[in-house]
Write an enzyme that holds these catalytic residues in place. Structure first.
Site, PDB file in Angstrom:
ATOM      1  N   GLU A  40       0.647  -1.305  -0.009  1.00  0.00           N
ATOM      2  CA  GLU A  40      -0.095   0.043   0.140  1.00  0.00           C
ATOM      3  C   GLU A  40       0.999   1.251   0.065  1.00  0.00           C
ATOM      4  O   GLU A  40       1.836   1.210   0.777  1.00  0.00           O
ATOM      5  CB  GLU A  40      -0.872  -0.060   1.392  1.00  0.00           C
ATOM      6  CG  GLU A  40      -1.657   1.213   1.490  1.00  0.00           C
ATOM      7  CD  GLU A  40      -2.126   1.199   2.882  1.00  0.00           C
ATOM      8  OE1 GLU A  40      -2.738   0.025   3.572  1.00  0.00           O
ATOM      9  OE2 GLU A  40      -2.292   2.007   3.560  1.00  0.00           O
ATOM     10  N   ARG A  44       0.205  10.282   1.482  1.00  0.00           N
ATOM     11  CA  ARG A  44       1.039  11.283   2.678  1.00  0.00           C
ATOM     12  C   ARG A  44       2.176  11.979   1.846  1.00  0.00           C
ATOM     13  O   ARG A  44       2.904  12.679   2.726  1.00  0.00           O
ATOM     14  CB  ARG A  44       1.464  10.353   3.732  1.00  0.00           C
ATOM     15  CG  ARG A  44       0.458   9.801   4.498  1.00  0.00           C
ATOM     16  CD  ARG A  44       0.864   8.975   5.567  1.00  0.00           C
ATOM     17  NE  ARG A  44      -0.148   8.010   6.021  1.00  0.00           N
ATOM     18  CZ  ARG A  44       0.141   7.283   6.660  1.00  0.00           C
ATOM     19  NH1 ARG A  44       0.976   7.334   7.890  1.00  0.00           N
ATOM     20  NH2 ARG A  44      -0.959   6.317   7.193  1.00  0.00           N
ATOM     21  N   THR A  68      -4.118   5.929   2.782  1.00  0.00           N
ATOM     22  CA  THR A  68      -4.432   7.228   3.258  1.00  0.00           C
ATOM     23  C   THR A  68      -5.035   7.877   2.126  1.00  0.00           C
ATOM     24  O   THR A  68      -5.004   9.127   2.062  1.00  0.00           O
ATOM     25  CB  THR A  68      -3.032   8.044   3.685  1.00  0.00           C
ATOM     26  OG1 THR A  68      -2.124   7.141   4.289  1.00  0.00           O
ATOM     27  CG2 THR A  68      -3.547   9.020   4.767  1.00  0.00           C
ATOM     28  N   LYS A 128     -10.626  -1.869   7.157  1.00  0.00           N
ATOM     29  CA  LYS A 128      -9.397  -1.761   7.907  1.00  0.00           C
ATOM     30  C   LYS A 128      -9.758  -1.454   9.496  1.00  0.00           C
ATOM     31  O   LYS A 128     -10.681  -1.034   9.711  1.00  0.00           O
ATOM     32  CB  LYS A 128      -8.729  -0.695   7.413  1.00  0.00           C
ATOM     33  CG  LYS A 128      -7.302  -0.012   7.923  1.00  0.00           C
ATOM     34  CD  LYS A 128      -6.867   1.043   6.998  1.00  0.00           C
ATOM     35  CE  LYS A 128      -5.759   1.923   7.698  1.00  0.00           C
ATOM     36  NZ  LYS A 128      -4.344   1.956   7.329  1.00  0.00           N
TER      37      LYS A 128
HETATM   38  C1  3PG Z   1      -1.342   2.814   8.471  1.00  0.00           C
HETATM   39  O1  3PG Z   1      -1.551   3.866   7.730  1.00  0.00           O
HETATM   40  O2  3PG Z   1      -2.145   1.908   8.193  1.00  0.00           O
HETATM   41  C2  3PG Z   1      -0.598   2.953   9.532  1.00  0.00           C
HETATM   42  O3  3PG Z   1      -0.094   4.285   9.589  1.00  0.00           O
HETATM   43  C3  3PG Z   1       0.584   2.021   9.613  1.00  0.00           C
HETATM   44  O4  3PG Z   1       0.533   2.171  11.001  1.00  0.00           O
HETATM   45  P1  3PG Z   1       2.187   1.758  11.479  1.00  0.00           P
HETATM   46  O5  3PG Z   1       3.154   2.940  11.028  1.00  0.00           O
HETATM   47  O6  3PG Z   1       2.147   1.666  12.997  1.00  0.00           O
HETATM   48  O7  3PG Z   1       2.403   0.565  10.971  1.00  0.00           O
END
Ligand code: 3PG
Length: 211
Positions: A40, A44, A68, A128
């Site tokens: 994924e 960002r 995101t 999710k």
């Molecule tokens: C996401 O966008 O799914 C999370 O930011 C992932 O979380 P992590 O950085 O704690 O793995």
């Protein structure tokens, strides 16, 4: 139904924050060489759309999704670039409906009964669960699984090599996602061997848990 069998089979979804689009293909190749066929790429950074396009064009074996995704505009940019699935931190009905209308798999973040009921109503059975470490982790999902037995979760947030097996053992976990497999710093510094190793270890854990 919004299942992607390959994501279930992989068991993990590396979440990548890519600052330079040219890092996307080497990151995807490292992930693939660790035996993981999905990733994924998060919206960002400004490079997200180009990064998805690069992977989609150069790595046919990679099932690349966009993460995101906060707006329909980003959703369009992601799918134009070749994103095979859309992940959103929360349940945005416009994004979800837009994807469903076009047969694009979408995994919105749902952590409350109301959000999960809305997702079911819209025809989803995989959501999710983010941020998993804040919304009760395994215990939180277990309680939600009682009334929502048909729903599977993709937890992200606070997952790493140390607790991956614990998450995957739960029948309600479809796959576990996280940035630990391809850290922002590792991508930026070109630590692709490390990314391949971490993905390989995660795959080993998936296979052990599911054997
Ligand atoms: C996401 O966008 O799914 C999370 O930011 C992932 O979380 P992590 O950085 O704690 O793995």
């Amino acid at each position: 139904m919004n299942e992607i069998k390959e994501i279930y089979d992989c068991g993990v979804i590396p979440v990548a924050i890519i600052e330079r689009a040219e890092d996307a293909v080497p990151t995807a190749e490292a992930i693939l060489s660790g035996g993981v066929c999905t990733m994924e790429i998060t919206f960002r950074t400004y490079a997200a759309q180009k990064a998805i396009e690069n992977v989609s064009k150069s790595c046919p074996k990679m099932i690349v999704g966009a993460g995101t995704v906060l707006s329909l505009e980003q959703c369009r940019q992601a799918t134009d670039a070749g994103a095979r699935f859309i992940v959103s931190p929360g349940l945005n009905e416009k994004i979800t409906a837009w994807c469903l209308d076009r047969n694009i798999d979408v995994f919105p973040g749902c952590v409350t009964p109301t959000e999960i009921m809305r997702a079911i109503d819209m025809g989803l059975n995989v959501v999710k669960f983010f941020p998993a470490n804040v919304y009760g982790g395994l215990a939180g999902m277990k309680v939600l699984s009682a009334p929502f037995g048909s729903v599977k979760f993709i937890p992200t947030g606070g997952i790493g090599g140390e607790n991956l097996a614990e998450y995957l053992r739960a029948g309600f976990v479809y796959a576990a996602g996280g940035s630990w497999l391809c850290g922002k710093k590792d991508i930026a510094e070109g630590n692709f061997d490390k990314i391949a190793r971490l993905c390989g270890e995660a795959r080993k854990t998936v296979m052990e848990v599911r054997s």
